[in-house]
Write a protein that holds these residues in place. Structure first.
Motif, mmCIF file in Angstrom:
data_model
loop_
_atom_site.group_PDB
_atom_site.id
_atom_site.type_symbol
_atom_site.label_atom_id
_atom_site.label_comp_id
_atom_site.label_asym_id
_atom_site.label_seq_id
_atom_site.Cartn_x
_atom_site.Cartn_y
_atom_site.Cartn_z
ATOM 1 N N LYS A 141 0.851 -1.171 0.000
ATOM 2 C CA LYS A 141 0.000 0.000 0.000
ATOM 3 C C LYS A 141 0.901 1.240 0.000
ATOM 4 O O LYS A 141 1.765 1.373 0.867
ATOM 5 N N CYS A 275 -0.335 6.734 -5.346
ATOM 6 C CA CYS A 275 -0.813 6.333 -4.014
ATOM 7 C C CYS A 275 -2.095 5.508 -4.080
ATOM 8 O O CYS A 275 -2.918 5.689 -4.968
ATOM 9 N N GLU A 276 -2.245 4.643 -3.098
ATOM 10 C CA GLU A 276 -3.549 4.003 -2.881
ATOM 11 C C GLU A 276 -4.402 4.902 -1.991
ATOM 12 O O GLU A 276 -5.619 4.927 -2.098
ATOM 13 N N GLU A 277 -3.730 5.603 -1.079
ATOM 14 C CA GLU A 277 -4.445 6.525 -0.181
ATOM 15 C C GLU A 277 -3.621 7.795 -0.017
ATOM 16 O O GLU A 277 -2.395 7.739 0.044
ATOM 17 N N GLN A 304 -8.323 12.049 -8.233
ATOM 18 C CA GLN A 304 -7.708 11.404 -7.065
ATOM 19 C C GLN A 304 -8.640 11.427 -5.855
ATOM 20 O O GLN A 304 -8.258 11.003 -4.762
ATOM 21 N N ASP A 306 -11.164 9.796 -4.697
ATOM 22 C CA ASP A 306 -11.527 8.600 -3.930
ATOM 23 C C ASP A 306 -10.429 8.136 -2.972
ATOM 24 O O ASP A 306 -10.679 7.342 -2.080
ATOM 25 N N LYS A 307 -9.217 8.633 -3.188
ATOM 26 C CA LYS A 307 -8.108 8.197 -2.334
ATOM 27 C C LYS A 307 -7.955 9.072 -1.092
ATOM 28 O O LYS A 307 -7.148 8.791 -0.224
#
Ligand SMILES: Nc1ncnc2c1ncn2[C@@H]1O[C@H](COP(=O)(O)OP(=O)(O)O)[C@@H](O)[C@H]1O
Ligand SMILES: [Mg+2]
Length: 438
Positions: A141, A275-277, A304, A306-307
């Protein structure tokens, strides 16, 4: 198809080549070679192999078994296989007792047969550890810490999260992408001999070996790739290199933590895309509020949205409340970290993150709980908070004077829970009225 990373161990150079020739090139990548010497363990850990092939000609000495036993205490995600020309039932039994998964023949075997068997053993081993939930290979992640405003605590939160993840036994890389003013190295009192600039300029290119060569180890187990020492060097690092570095790191780490600059430049945008988050770190002041909205809109345009996770840092009761961010930006608050200037300053000055040097302070404990939340979401395994509460009771910080402090910590935890569930306004009131009743 992704190749399987292998390290070949032998004190005999010819034997290393012999074993290498048993591995089909299109299926296996040799991460490196090593002897069984004192330095070998650290070297192997840094090569992140999926398979360690211990090769021995003739009788297998006890020192090799002792080496494997010691190695397996540190490399939980590697499978050790013994390759020898001297297989016997006794040897196979003994090897199993030391955690060696398979004893394979050195002679009378074709590379196809050898490679096929090794792949089968590895697949079985990976399935076994998945089933038992042990040594589970969790997908990497990549988590970025960003805000379009300086000084909100991005680096503080990024560094502490990374260190605590590593302390919890995760494989973590912290990448300082604030290329002009990066201060991760200072916060960790890390050796700044090399930086990301050395990596992108090295003739060997951006490889996992070079990432290891130019990053530093922190005592928590974290690896850190520092920002350059001086701001003018930043221009040597271009966005495509950053994307490549992150991609190459992925198979080798469970978490890649990015500490970003507050500028919306190519590096920041590329990093956000990788990034995932993305944790957006803001404070409860009017400039933060304005900037949060602006940054959110830009990241929304860049797809971006949703992250994004919203973190309020340095929280103190005041005119602007966490829920104002939710109302203005339209994003739930993910977590609230209290203001704790005393701990924050002393930790920076010591070069020791709060989660390690002052874990019971409100800053340290809050950041540990944030990290627990991150781990729980990534692994799907909830982290129990109870022992922490018990610990507090077991080690009271001394007498009447300190008890208000204790209360402060539990109030803060209460606040976090309520903020996380989006009940910022009502919950503190609820608690008060309960107390009044009691
Ligand atoms: N929760 C907190 N309470 C008090 N001070 C904090 C807190 N978090 C960070 N700080 C302090 O705020 C300053 C800026 O933090 P830093 O992490 O460098 O911000 P950024 O990376 O966003 O520029 C530092 O002096 C840091 O010690
Ligand atoms: Mg910073």
């Amino acid at each position: 198809m992704e190749k399987i990373n292998v390290v070949i161990l032998s004190d005999d150079l010819d034997l290393r080549i012999e074993v290498k020739n048993l591995l089909l090139r299109e299926q296996f990548a040799i991460s490196g070679y090593s002897n069984y010497g004192a330095e070998a363990k650290t070297k192997i850990i840094n090569m992140f192999p999926e398979v360690v092939l211990c090769s021995v000609r003739g009788e297998v000495p006890d020192s090799v078994f002792a080496f494997v036993q010691d190695l397996l205490t540190s490399v939980r995600n590697s499978m050790v296989v013994l390759v020898t020309d001297n297989i016997s039932v006794d040897l196979v039994n003994k090897a199993a007792g030391y955690g060696i998964r398979k004893v394979m023949p050195l002679t009378d075997v074709t590379p196809q047969e050898f490679s096929e068997e090794l792949k089968t053993v590895l697949a079985l081993e990976q399935q076994r550890s998945l089933d038992s939930n042990e040594g589970k290979k969790v997908r990497c992640k990549v988590i970025g810490f960003f805000s379009g405003k300086g000084g909100t605590g991005k680096s503080t939160v990024a560094v502490n999260t990374a260190v605590y993840l590593a302390r919890e036994g995760k494989r973590v890389m912290l990448l300082d992408l604030d290329l002009q003013c990066g201060d991760v190295a200072i916060s960790l009192d890390a050796d700044t001999k090399y930086s990301i600039v050395d990596l992108v300029q090295d003739r060997g290119g951006i490889t996992i070996e070079n990432i290891n060569n130019f990053s530093v180890d922190h005592s928590s187990g974290l690896r850190v790739l520092c920002a350059p020492k001086s701001a003018e060097l930043a221009e040597y690092v271009q966005a495509p290199s950053v994307e490549k570095i992150i991609d190459i790191m992925r198979p080798f780490f469970e978490y890649v933590i990015l500490d970003m600059s507050s500028a919306f430049n190519d590096i920041t945008i590329t990093a956000c895309e990788s990034c995932e988050e993305i944790f957006m770190v803001y404070n409860t002041d009017i400039l933060s509020l304005k900037n949060a909205k602006m940054s959110y809109d830009i990241l929304d345009q860049l797809h971006q949205k949703d992250k994004l996770r919203f973190i309020i840092n340095k929280y103190e009761k005041g005119i602007i409340k966490p829920e104002d961010f939710t109302n203005m930006v339209g994003l739930e608050i993910y977590y609230v970290i209290p203001y704790d200037g005393k701990t924050a300053i002393s930790c920076v000055n010591k070069g020791q993150p709060a989660v390690l040097s002052d874990p019971r302070s409100s800053l340290g404990s809050s950041l540990r709980h944030l990290t627990d939340k991150v781990i729980a979401e990534h692994t799907g395994i909830p982290v129990l908070m109870e022992p922490e509460k018990k610990k507090r009771k077991l080690f009271p910080s001394g007498g009447m004077k300190k008890s208000p402090k204790k209360k402060q910590v539990s109030d803060e935890n209460y606040l976090f829970d309520s903020v996380e569930s989006g009940e910022t306004k009502k919950s503190p009131k609820k608690k008060k009225s309960k107390k009044e009743q009691g």
